[in-house]
Design a protein around this motif. Sequence first.
Motif, PDB file in Angstrom:
ATOM      1  N   MET B 333     -10.700 -18.194 -16.586  1.00 37.35           N
ATOM      2  CA  MET B 333      -9.835 -18.268 -15.428  1.00 37.35           C
ATOM      3  C   MET B 333     -11.029 -17.737 -13.956  1.00 37.35           C
ATOM      4  N   ALA B 334     -11.731 -17.207 -13.954  1.00 37.40           N
ATOM      5  CA  ALA B 334     -12.507 -16.721 -12.881  1.00 37.40           C
ATOM      6  C   ALA B 334     -13.109 -18.430 -12.493  1.00 37.40           C
ATOM      7  N   GLU B 335     -14.168 -18.768 -12.891  1.00 37.13           N
ATOM      8  CA  GLU B 335     -14.571 -20.127 -13.274  1.00 37.13           C
ATOM      9  C   GLU B 335     -13.232 -21.610 -13.034  1.00 37.13           C
ATOM     10  N   GLY B 336     -12.549 -21.195 -13.687  1.00 42.54           N
ATOM     11  CA  GLY B 336     -11.699 -22.074 -12.868  1.00 42.54           C
ATOM     12  C   GLY B 336     -10.962 -22.948 -11.508  1.00 42.54           C
ATOM     13  N   VAL B 337     -10.569 -21.199 -11.173  1.00 38.10           N
ATOM     14  CA  VAL B 337      -9.842 -21.430 -10.162  1.00 38.10           C
ATOM     15  C   VAL B 337     -10.870 -21.310  -8.748  1.00 38.10           C
ATOM     16  N   LYS B 338     -12.256 -20.407  -8.515  1.00 42.37           N
ATOM     17  CA  LYS B 338     -13.574 -21.196  -7.803  1.00 42.37           C
ATOM     18  C   LYS B 338     -13.734 -22.876  -8.105  1.00 42.37           C
ATOM     19  N   ARG B 339     -13.328 -23.258  -8.929  1.00 39.67           N
ATOM     20  CA  ARG B 339     -13.527 -25.031  -9.400  1.00 39.67           C
ATOM     21  C   ARG B 339     -12.452 -25.200  -7.793  1.00 39.67           C
ATOM     22  N   LEU B 340     -10.696 -25.184  -8.749  1.00 42.53           N
ATOM     23  CA  LEU B 340     -10.095 -25.619  -8.144  1.00 42.53           C
ATOM     24  C   LEU B 340     -10.047 -25.527  -6.628  1.00 42.53           C
TER      25      LEU B 340
END
Lengths: 418, 418
Positions: B333-340
């Motif tokens: 989740m943390a990685e995904g929202v940083k990417r997004l």
Amino acid sequence: MICEIVCVGTEILLGDIVNTNAVYLSRKLAEMGISVLRQDVVGDNNERLTEMLRQALDRSDIVITTGGLGPTADDITRDKCCEVMDSKLVLDEKIKEQIEGYFISKGLKMSESNIRQAYVPEDGIVFENDNGTAPGFAIEKNSKCIIALPGPPREMKPMFEDKARKVLEKYSDAVFVSHNIKMMGIGESVMAEKAADLLENENPTAAPYAKDGECFLRVTASGKDKADAEEKAKPVVEEAVKRFREYVYAVDEENIETVLVKLLKKYKLKIALAESCTGGFAAKRITDISGASEVFDCGIVSYSNEIKNRILGVRKENLEKYGAVSEPVAKEMAEGVKRLSGADYGIGITGIAGPLSDSTNKPVGLSYIAVCDGETTECVEIKTSRHDRDYNRYVNGSRAFDLVRRKIIKRFEEQEEK
Amino acid sequence: MICEIVCVGTEILLGDIVNTNAVYLSRKLAEMGISVLRQDVVGDNNERLTEMLRQALDRSDIVITTGGLGPTADDITRDKCCEVMDSKLVLDEKIKEQIEGYFISKGLKMSESNIRQAYVPEDGIVFENDNGTAPGFAIEKNSKCIIALPGPPREMKPMFEDKARKVLEKYSDAVFVSHNIKMMGIGESVMAEKAADLLENENPTAAPYAKDGECFLRVTASGKDKADAEEKAKPVVEEAVKRFREYVYAVDEENIETVLVKLLKKYKLKIALAESCTGGFAAKRITDISGASEVFDCGIVSYSNEIKNRILGVRKENLEKYGAVSEPVAKEMAEGVKRLSGADYGIGITGIAGPLSDSTNKPVGLSYIAVCDGETTECVEIKTSRHDRDYNRYVNGSRAFDLVRRKIIKRFEEQEEK
């Protein structure tokens, strides 16, 4: 029967803690039909506590104290309650053992001062403390009753429920019931005028209240028992609901989000949220409610134009031409989050919460709230003219929830009526 | 000087609202060196309010009332304050125009009853209300002072700060200053033990407090003036900050989110939030702060697994294998929202807030909080063992903010020191 609540503790007078015991006891006593005419707070001071207890006993039939039952020297409530009721404190061996046991169970060493807590009024009813060491008690004499409860809410509340309540029940002469007719879209004073005739009633009484962009009418009836009181309240509640129908979103429900979540569950519907100025506050309010996952999967906090465009598909032209706080953007946010989530209703909220305006210098308190149901997208403009960020953010969420509520009522319930 | 706070409102006696005005005023007055010896609450009742005001004026030099200044018939504080101080109410044309203007600006129709709010004591100091319609006032006579403030906190607080404070300052005899050393990651009792020597001081005093997953040490000094009091407080504050350095996140700052937003602004960094159990609460807390848009663009409330997978890119295998409340999912989740979002730090929060567990029967209060800085993703497990939904949701956000704060300190400030 008239009751007075006396909360003892210098920490309350210093503003270190909020006096939640008073609100808890007041609510419980109101339900029991015991009228609380005063709440008082006094510090851990011998003279002032004694004076206050004597005055309270003069004015009221029942005095309930919280706090000051602990082991330290400044815990004086036990002694003063006995003093004003002419009762003697005696050592209770059973309580003494319990206190010792409590410390052993916690692997703690008991200090001598804790023994003070084992002294109880010889002619009182002792309330053992299942959540701490200090027992509470009730003393009943010459048609007066004093009840002493501990200060920590986690000790006070269960002791009231399980022990003090029994003592108090016999003092309850009438039962009161209150119903709140909650409205959005009408001001308190206008509502009060339209309800002027109801406000004059003796039983049930009706009183107007305003709160955070909504207002409500409280109808309170007293009767010999609950059924009797409810029967007296019924016609006035029904009249008020009829009279203010277009504004009423609930009777007694805690808040608009609770009403909306129940309605969504009833019709197996889901909402999705696209928030700008509210910044997650609307989603937070929906997910405050346990079980919200049945009706809510997805919220997007699009705090920048770039995120509005890239994640929600709000068109750059619209952001440039109308600005982020505009009807076209609110609508595209609502449509975008509906598309993204597959929910039945998409909500878009964009506004200037304040305290300052944005680069466009649109007025603080200006907001656009859009709801997309897949067929049409409706948008309302709000102008609170307040520079209060919290207020504006709260009201935006409430109005958004009420908009969806109205849409659901229109789509399902008004159909049913036909 | 002795002061007494009288809060007026049947809704308080019925337990409908918590009396937060009393705690606010008590704290402010304590800081000003004005002793509050009693807080009282009385309903909207002519006889009882008059009696209470007379008693309060007998006992105290200063009486401050809140509530009962509104437009409706049960708003009687204005009249009663004048009655007990022998003052006449006169129509204030300026206030009248302001009230009319307030309604016009809101596009509302003003009801006649609102004019009542334009009546003020002829020999009083009038406090205009910048956040509502009802003005407040002060009446000073025969060495007694009565100050009437509105009930709604958002009207009362600024009126106290900007207007009433000036009137009160001349009654203050000693000046007190308090500083709160705020900590996360250490329990109150352990902190109190380590600070035992400081707790014994006379001036400044030091006292430990615990609140919502954090704890703080309050240092309070009194002096002949502010500078003198500050000088007395300084060494103890510095010693405490030094002693508890690894836990201290702020001195006096309101909360961890304020600290974090300031730190992000300082280094021109941005965070993005991916929330499950907190459901927007963390984003709400960041955007509570005016100007948050400099450090926050994007929050995703992924309340369902499907949204976690589709929008944040959390792998289905992980959701199935470990469940939504797990370290791998928090990290993705943390990685995904940083990417997004393209933010500097992505935060993922997933947990079981309660009151009930999910289908996996993991314990309520279990949470995983992950922070991704682009190089590494760190994850902490939290077990509050509490079934309190609000508490768990709040603590999750706080811990997430503190994690990012520590990462920033490590990356920037500790470097600087070298």
